[in-house]
Scaffold this active site. Structure first.
Site, PDB file in Angstrom:
ATOM      1  CG  ASN A   1      -1.763   1.145   1.439  1.00  0.00           C
ATOM      2  OD1 ASN A   1      -1.903   2.045   0.560  1.00  0.00           O
ATOM      3  ND2 ASN A   1      -2.692   1.024   2.421  1.00  0.00           N
TER       4      ASN A   1
ATOM      5  NE  ARG B   1      -6.053   1.901  -0.003  1.00  0.00           N
ATOM      6  CZ  ARG B   1      -6.047   2.895   0.660  1.00  0.00           C
ATOM      7  NH1 ARG B   1      -5.022   3.130   1.432  1.00  0.00           N
ATOM      8  NH2 ARG B   1      -7.061   3.693   0.596  1.00  0.00           N
TER       9      ARG B   1
ATOM     10  CG  HIS C   1     -12.635   4.631   2.978  1.00  0.00           C
ATOM     11  ND1 HIS C   1     -13.371   5.785   3.357  1.00  0.00           N
ATOM     12  CD2 HIS C   1     -11.252   4.825   3.173  1.00  0.00           C
ATOM     13  CE1 HIS C   1     -12.387   6.578   3.835  1.00  0.00           C
ATOM     14  NE2 HIS C   1     -11.110   6.019   3.689  1.00  0.00           N
TER      15      HIS C   1
ATOM     16  NE  ARG D   1      -9.005  13.676   3.533  1.00  0.00           N
ATOM     17  CZ  ARG D   1      -8.893  12.517   3.136  1.00  0.00           C
ATOM     18  NH1 ARG D   1      -9.972  11.852   2.615  1.00  0.00           N
ATOM     19  NH2 ARG D   1      -7.829  11.506   3.697  1.00  0.00           N
TER      20      ARG D   1
ATOM     21  CD  GLU E   1      -8.548  -0.686   4.036  1.00  0.00           C
ATOM     22  OE1 GLU E   1      -7.992  -0.209   5.251  1.00  0.00           O
ATOM     23  OE2 GLU E   1      -9.085   0.461   3.257  1.00  0.00           O
TER      24      GLU E   1
END
Ligand code: ADP
Length: 395
Positions: free
Chosen positions: A7, A90, A179, A240, A383
Site C-alpha cells: 500500500n 492497493r 474505502h 477534510r 483491507e
C-alpha cells in the site's frame, strides 16, 4: 502460497506478507518519509519490532529494503523471494475502468495513470510501488485492487451530480467513493457473522478513520456512499471539509484572493475537526480537549456526530430500512464516546446501544441491546486480507 500486499503513499510504503494457507500475517511494516533524509522502516514479525534507519530516495530503494528484511538471515520469514507467489497492490482510484481487482499488465498501468488526475497523491504513489516491484522482482505476478471498484454498483441517480451532464460525459465528473476494500471486508463479515439462511442484509458501514466515509450496502452491493469525486466530500473528517454549500468555497476564494490549488489545500488539510477546533486533527487529542471543557472541541464533536447520523438517516430512506450499522477504522473501532453519541441520535429509528458492550476497542463486538431495532456492530477492518484473497484468486 505467500502473498505480499503493498500500500503505497506518496512518502510511505506499507506492506504485509500473508501466508494464505491459514491467512496468517508473517511480517508487516511501514517505510516512512521516503524521499527525505531521515526515512526509516518499522518492520514487525509477530510481537517483535525492528526499526531500520535507511535513507530511501525513492520507492525502489524502499521496496528493496523491505525485501531484505523479509529474507534477513536472523529474523527473516522467508528464505528467498521465490517464496512470494504474487504481489497485491492497493490502488485508490480506478475510475470507471475497474469494477473488480485485476492482474496488472501494461494496459492496466496505462488506465491507473489516466486516473492520476482524480487522486494525484495516491495513484501516483501506487504507480511508483508497481514499478519498484517490477524492478525488484521481475516477472512476479501482480494484482491491483481498487478502493473505488466496490462502489461501481451505485445507480446513476446516486453517483451523478446535478451539474450540466456534459461534465460527466466529457470529464467523467461523478461520485466514485473510497474505502471500497474496507466496505467489502466489513459487509462480508457482517453477513458471515449473522447469516444463517444466506440472506443478504441492508448494511450501513461507517468507516471512520483519518479519512472517513459511509456506505449503504444492500444485497452485497453498494447503493450509495458519502465520498464523492475525490476523498474530500461526504462527512466532516479530521482535516477534510466534507460536503458544504459550494458557494462557501467561491465566496472564500473571492474574499481572500485564494487560488484554486490553495483552496484545495485549505479544504483538504486545514478544515474538518482541525479547522473548527484549531487543536489537532487527531481525534484522541480533540476528545481530551473536549473532556477538559474546550468549547470548540465540544462543538466539533457535536458537528461530527451530526454529520455521521445525517448520512445514516439518508441511507435509511435510500434502502427503505437498515438491518445493521457497523463501525470500523481508527475512530469507529476505538472511540467509544463517538459511537455512543451517534447511536443516541438514531434513537428515533429504534437504535438502542448497550453501553457495557460498547465499552470495547478494536474487537468484533455487537454493541446494540437486544431490544434495538437495528443491530449495531464494531468490526475491525482488514483491507490487506481482501487484497491478498483477490490476488490469490487471480494468480
Ligand atoms: P487512516 O485513515 O489514516 O487509516 P485511521 O483509521 O488509523 O486513519 O484513524 C485515525 C484516527 O483514529 C485518528 O483520529 C485517531 O485519533 C483515531 N484513533 C486511532 N486509534 C485510536 C485509539 N486507540 N483510541 C482512540 N482513537 C484512536
Amino acid at each position: 502460497m505467500k502473498i505480499l500486499v503493498i500500500n503505497c503513499g506518496s512518502s510511505s510504503l506499507k506492506y504485509q506478507l500473508i501466508d494464505m494457507k491459514d491467512e496468517e500475517v508473517l511480517a508487516k511494516g511501514n517505510f516512512e518519509k521516503i524521499g527525505l533524509e531521515d526515512s526509516f522502516l518499522t518492520h514487525k514479525v509477530k510481537e517483535k519490532k525492528y526499526t531500520i534507519n535507511k535513507k530511501a530516495d525513492n520507492h525502489e530503494i524502499a521496496i528493496k529494503t523491505v525485501l531484505q528484511q523479509l529474507t534477513n538471515k536472523e529474523y527473516g520469514v522467508i528464505n528467498n523471494l521465490d517464496e512470494i507467489s504474487a504481489v497485491g497492490h492497493r490502488i485508490v482510484q480506478g475510475g470507471e475502468f475497474f469494477d473488480k481487482s485485476v492482474l496488472i499488465n501494461d494496459d492496466v498501468i496505462k488506465k491507473i495513470k489516466l486516473c492520476i488526475e482524480l487522486a494525484p497523491l495516491h495513484n501516483g504513489a501506487a504507480i511508483k510501488g508497481i514499478e519498484a516491484c517490477k524492478v525488484a522482482m521481475p516477472g512476479k505476478p501482480m494484482v491491483a485492487t481498487f478502493d473505488t471498484a466496490f462502489h461501481q454498483t451505485m445507480p446513476k441517480e446516486n453517483y451523478l451530480y446535478p451539474i450540466p451532464l456534459r461534465f460527466y460525459s466529457e470529464y467523467k465528473i461523478r461520485k466514485y467513493g473510497a474505502h471500497g476494500t474496507s466496505y467489502r471486508y466489513v459487509s462480508q463479515r457482517i453477513n458471515e457473522i449473522m447469516d444463517k439462511q444466506g440472506k443478504e442484509r441492508k448494511i450501513v458501514v461507517c468507516h471512520l478513520g483519518q479519512g472517513a466515509s459511509l456506505a449503504a450496502i444492500q444485497d452485497g452491493k453498494v447503493v450509495d456512499t458519502s465520498m464523492g469525486l475525490t476523498p474530500m466530500g461526504g462527512i466532516m473528517m479530521c482535516q477534510r471539509v466534507g460536503d458544504i454549500d459550494p458557494s462557501v468555497i467561491t465566496y472564500m476564494m473571492e474574499k481572500e484572493n485564494i487560488l484554486p490549488r490553495d483552496m484545495v489545500e485549505l479544504l483538504n488539510k486545514q478544515s474538518g475537526l482541525l479547522g473548527v477546533t484549531g487543536v489537532s486533527s487527531d481525534f484522541r487529542e480533540i476528545e481530551k480537549a473536549a473532556s477538559g471543557g474546550d468549547e470548540k472541541a465540544i462543538l466539533a464533536i457535536k458537528m461530527y456526530v451530526e454529520k455521521v447520523a445525517e448520512f445514516i438517516a439518508k441511507y435509511m430512506v435510500i434502502m427503505q430500512g437498515i438491518d445493521v450499522i457497523a463501525f470500523t477504522a481508527g475512530i469507529g473501532e476505538n472511540q467509544i464516546g463517538v459511537r455512543e453519541k451517534i447511536c443516541e441520535k438514531l434513537k428515533v429509528f429504534g437504535v438502542q446501544i448497550d453501553k457495557v458492550a460498547n465499552n470495547c476497542r478494536g474487537e468484533e463486538t455487537k454493541i446494540s441491546s437486544e431490544n434495538s431495532q437495528i443491530e449495531v456492530w464494531v468490526v475491525p477492518t482488514n483491507e490487506e486480507l481482501v487484497i491478498a484473497r483477490d490476488t490469490k484468486k487471480l494468480v
